[in-house]
Scaffold this active site. Sequence first.
Site, mmCIF file in Angstrom:
data_model
loop_
_atom_site.group_PDB
_atom_site.id
_atom_site.type_symbol
_atom_site.label_atom_id
_atom_site.label_comp_id
_atom_site.label_asym_id
_atom_site.label_seq_id
_atom_site.Cartn_x
_atom_site.Cartn_y
_atom_site.Cartn_z
ATOM 1 N N PHE A 108 0.829 -1.025 0.109
ATOM 2 C CA PHE A 108 -0.020 -0.026 0.034
ATOM 3 C C PHE A 108 0.928 1.203 0.051
ATOM 4 O O PHE A 108 1.473 1.576 1.110
ATOM 5 C CB PHE A 108 -0.928 -0.087 1.135
ATOM 6 C CG PHE A 108 -1.779 1.023 1.499
ATOM 7 C CD1 PHE A 108 -3.095 0.982 0.747
ATOM 8 C CD2 PHE A 108 -1.606 2.269 2.101
ATOM 9 C CE1 PHE A 108 -4.038 1.953 0.963
ATOM 10 C CE2 PHE A 108 -2.503 3.184 2.451
ATOM 11 C CZ PHE A 108 -3.570 3.115 1.621
ATOM 12 N N SER B 53 1.379 12.599 7.072
ATOM 13 C CA SER B 53 0.204 12.964 7.287
ATOM 14 C C SER B 53 -0.651 13.706 6.519
ATOM 15 O O SER B 53 -1.822 13.581 6.213
ATOM 16 C CB SER B 53 0.163 13.503 8.756
ATOM 17 O OG SER B 53 0.974 12.849 9.627
ATOM 18 N N GLY C 294 5.448 -0.993 3.596
ATOM 19 C CA GLY C 294 5.584 -2.281 4.105
ATOM 20 C C GLY C 294 5.349 -3.206 3.136
ATOM 21 O O GLY C 294 4.642 -3.302 2.256
ATOM 22 N N ARG D 276 7.588 -12.629 42.120
ATOM 23 C CA ARG D 276 8.769 -12.184 42.567
ATOM 24 C C ARG D 276 8.711 -11.609 43.970
ATOM 25 O O ARG D 276 7.577 -10.899 44.189
ATOM 26 C CB ARG D 276 9.245 -10.874 41.456
ATOM 27 C CG ARG D 276 10.148 -9.927 42.116
ATOM 28 C CD ARG D 276 11.555 -10.567 41.878
ATOM 29 N NE ARG D 276 12.607 -9.525 41.840
ATOM 30 C CZ ARG D 276 13.759 -10.000 41.707
ATOM 31 N NH1 ARG D 276 14.309 -11.181 41.552
ATOM 32 N NH2 ARG D 276 14.828 -8.835 41.628
ATOM 33 N N GLN E 151 0.710 -2.293 42.475
ATOM 34 C CA GLN E 151 -0.899 -2.298 42.191
ATOM 35 C C GLN E 151 -1.165 -1.243 41.492
ATOM 36 O O GLN E 151 -1.938 -1.171 40.389
ATOM 37 C CB GLN E 151 -1.835 -2.461 43.484
ATOM 38 C CG GLN E 151 -1.474 -3.765 44.144
ATOM 39 C CD GLN E 151 -1.809 -3.715 45.545
ATOM 40 O OE1 GLN E 151 -2.573 -2.901 46.094
ATOM 41 N NE2 GLN E 151 -1.400 -4.652 46.438
ATOM 42 N N GLY F 287 15.161 -4.956 36.911
ATOM 43 C CA GLY F 287 16.327 -5.627 35.866
ATOM 44 C C GLY F 287 15.632 -6.740 34.853
ATOM 45 O O GLY F 287 16.286 -6.556 33.625
ATOM 46 N N GLU G 225 0.112 5.253 9.316
ATOM 47 C CA GLU G 225 -1.295 5.513 9.077
ATOM 48 C C GLU G 225 -1.823 6.686 9.708
ATOM 49 O O GLU G 225 -2.932 7.065 10.092
ATOM 50 C CB GLU G 225 -1.960 4.414 9.336
ATOM 51 C CG GLU G 225 -1.653 3.100 8.788
ATOM 52 C CD GLU G 225 -1.776 3.189 7.276
ATOM 53 O OE1 GLU G 225 -2.346 3.956 6.644
ATOM 54 O OE2 GLU G 225 -0.847 2.363 6.790
#
Length: 932
Positions: A431, A440, A473, A608, A628, A703, A726
């Site tokens: 495309f 743009s 692409g 962990r 959290q 890490g 796009e």
Amino acid sequence: MAPNSKRNDYNQSSQDALVPDLPKGPLCMYRAKSSFSWKELLLFLDGEDLIIFKKRLFSAFENDPLFAHHPGEELPIEKYRELNFLRCKRLFEYDFLSIQEMMKNPLKIFMLINCLGMYDWSLSAKYFLNTYVFASTIQNSGSQRHMDFIQKTLDMEIFGCFALTEVSHGSNTKAIRTTAQYDATTQEFIINSPDFEASKFWIGNMGKNATHAVVYAQLYTPGGQCHGLHSFVVQIRNPKTLLPMPGIMVGDIGKKLGQNGLDNGIISKMAPNSKINDYNQRSQDALLPDLPKGPLCLYREKSSFSWKELLLFLDGEDLIIFKKRLFSAFENDPLFAHHPGEELPIEKYRELNFLHCKRLFEYDFLNAHEMMKNPLKFFMLINCLGMYDWSLSVKYFLNTYVFATTIQNSGSQRHMDFIKKALDMEIFGCFAMTEVSHGSNIKAIRTTAQYDPTTQEFIINSPDFEASKFSIGNMGKNATHAVVYAQLYTPGGQCHGLHSFVVQIRNPKTLLPMPGIMVGDIGKKLGQNGLDNGFTMFHNVRIPRENLLNRTDDVTPEGVYTTSFKDARQRFGALLDSLCFARFGIIGMSMVNLKLAISIAIRFSATRRQFGPRDDEEIPVLEYQMQQWRLIPYLAAAYALEHFSKTLFSNMMQFQMGLLQNDKSIRQAELGREIHALTSAGKPLASWTAQQGAQECREACGGHGYLAMNRLGDIRNDNDPNCTYEGDNNVLLQQTSNYLLNYITDRHPDKIHIESPLESVNFLEDFKNILGQKFMISKAEDCMDSSVSLAAYKWLVCYLLRESYQKLNQERKSGSDNFEARNNCQVYYCHSLALVFIEHTVLQRYHDFTHQSSTPAPLQPVLKRLSALYGLWALSKHMAVLYQGGYFSGEQAGKMIKNAILELCTKPPLLKTCAVMSDKGDMARRYVWLIL
């Protein structure tokens, strides 16, 4: 420059000799406008001594072939690390900074490390870890008996590293588990790693080159008394052979997200691979078998609902079976096997990616009958391919969907052969819209298509390099045909604006370029390097007249232009419709990335352990309020945006059916405009949320999150272009704000009823009443339903719409033309208007979904709380505007929102079930488990 070569003489006193003029170029215009001298600024900030020092460094790098950069060349990691070590040795030969100089001006150490970093942070870190961290630790923590280690380090007889971090302990150094037991009979310390989790991990220089390490371990004296953490100098390799010393297993941790010239290492013993379950049975338990036993079982047992019931409710059995069929094929096909630690050269990676793409056509996972029966399967296919590798997903999507669908939507019966050949893989498509100088602003694209009536052909030309098609692409290596966007000219020189043409760019059998076409690959990108993005320039390339995609516009054999649109704006709007499908695809891609990242981070956080109420008891980091607060809102966002993308897909299919049936109704046109507005804002919201979420997840894993094998870096890098291609996100938001402004400028003054096919703007009918509302909630518990944040969002949209309208009018009254007026309204307030509108739309759809009566009773509490959390978390980013406009007043409103978010993040049912919620993730659970 050889180590002992004569250095350049920078000791001239004049300012111009010390800081010469910069080369002439485009930036001169800005320098000429400056109110000060950049040379004077540099001399004031750094001083002559530091400037001379830095120039001596850079001059050495520029003149020494060992430091030469080779643009476009990507060294294998082993070669890169070998070269980095040679460069590090060369730095010792140069001896840029003597002890006398360093004592005279200590700032030169800082400058030396930073200048090395400007060249390559892998080199800077390697040099710094050995010369300063290793040596300085010995100097600061040791005594006279250790000075020989420092001298040997500075003479490069030994090479050092700093071994503090372990697999299971980074921040909580107090709990490090490496031991140093003193043996009084031999007067030696015996160093041990109790298990794999106590392995020293992520240690810079340890992977390949370090011969000695400052090792941190718990010191034990005879009798078993522990005296806490102490540091020891340990020889880990023979300095001459670099073979490990007896009792030491040392190695490299592999590729990271960056600084791959630095050899981070581990002293460890690896665990065997786990056996993978068989998923090919059909009963519910066989369809969704129990997950492997492990640390996450603790959270699953606390859950208030069944993750299997949730997955079946959200996806349904048909989609689950379809997705499992995909993953099963990948797992059992050697062509799709992942090889951990192996890094393919780009050429090999792209070749393999094309073979993967071909194999997908052989599998034929989704035939036309299945797709018509359940169109959502195509959406799931692209997303599942993305979970495996976005380079493969995008390659397949661009050919099968973007290329073929653009021809179907913009072309006519005479073009159907191109679609058939693309789906049979006789040709391979791309495309081609973007150009070097225009992305743009597609209206200003400069590729031309001049019609020649004598041969009934269009002549495609790229006027210059800036008009070449770029970053396309599939174009780099494999595409044989392209949908090319160009300005259409008829005889007499009249331009009819942008149109699309099918152009053959390569011979399908040889893949050699067609005459007049220069085509190639743009090179390495930050991510998705299995996808061959390319460029092309056209020089008098002739294509048949019939290759113009002519659903709405055509040129007769004689050269007369015909169109079904009354004005050019309508025709250009129809052209933009083709971009909606690609933008929708990016929304789906972004959500997959967010789901993968949040699944990895939450699972890691649940297993962990760091710190705890007692020194001998560590708790999962997911139990900490800050973890959290960082992660669970992104889990809520993943569910809300996932639902939005699914419902938007249904809207797109509805619009697509209208196009195929040649629906010319007002409703179809309105539907197109609304979808354009939703995708133009949906892409920025989804891609930015995924970008920020992936980074938060990376950091939340400490890490370990920086290690390439955990995939968080690939997820982040592969998501990054979603913010750009796009349509740049910031530019796209203007499309949505313009859509909304039309309602207040064109319709609201005339009191015309405001409604849209998808009802996203229907609440604007009550514009004035909404603006009169205030936040009336008195306690945080009353914020636990998403209806509260929905009401605030409706007010926000109306307020920002009014402010944008007034700002636009103010700009016009002050003499600004329409372009300048709109440009001056973006920061205040159009940009924010578009974002709050799409956030409102996402929340409204998820609120309606979670509150519908068909939602199973066991799932309702947790889904409603997710909806409430997403609404409040997204709303909290607009707190200043809520206060500014008067919807909030007093400090209690802001406090209530924050407290409600915290309550939703840290209290049941979300906290107890968030690890289970990450089990859903579109079978991301299965793939993440395979990776980890």
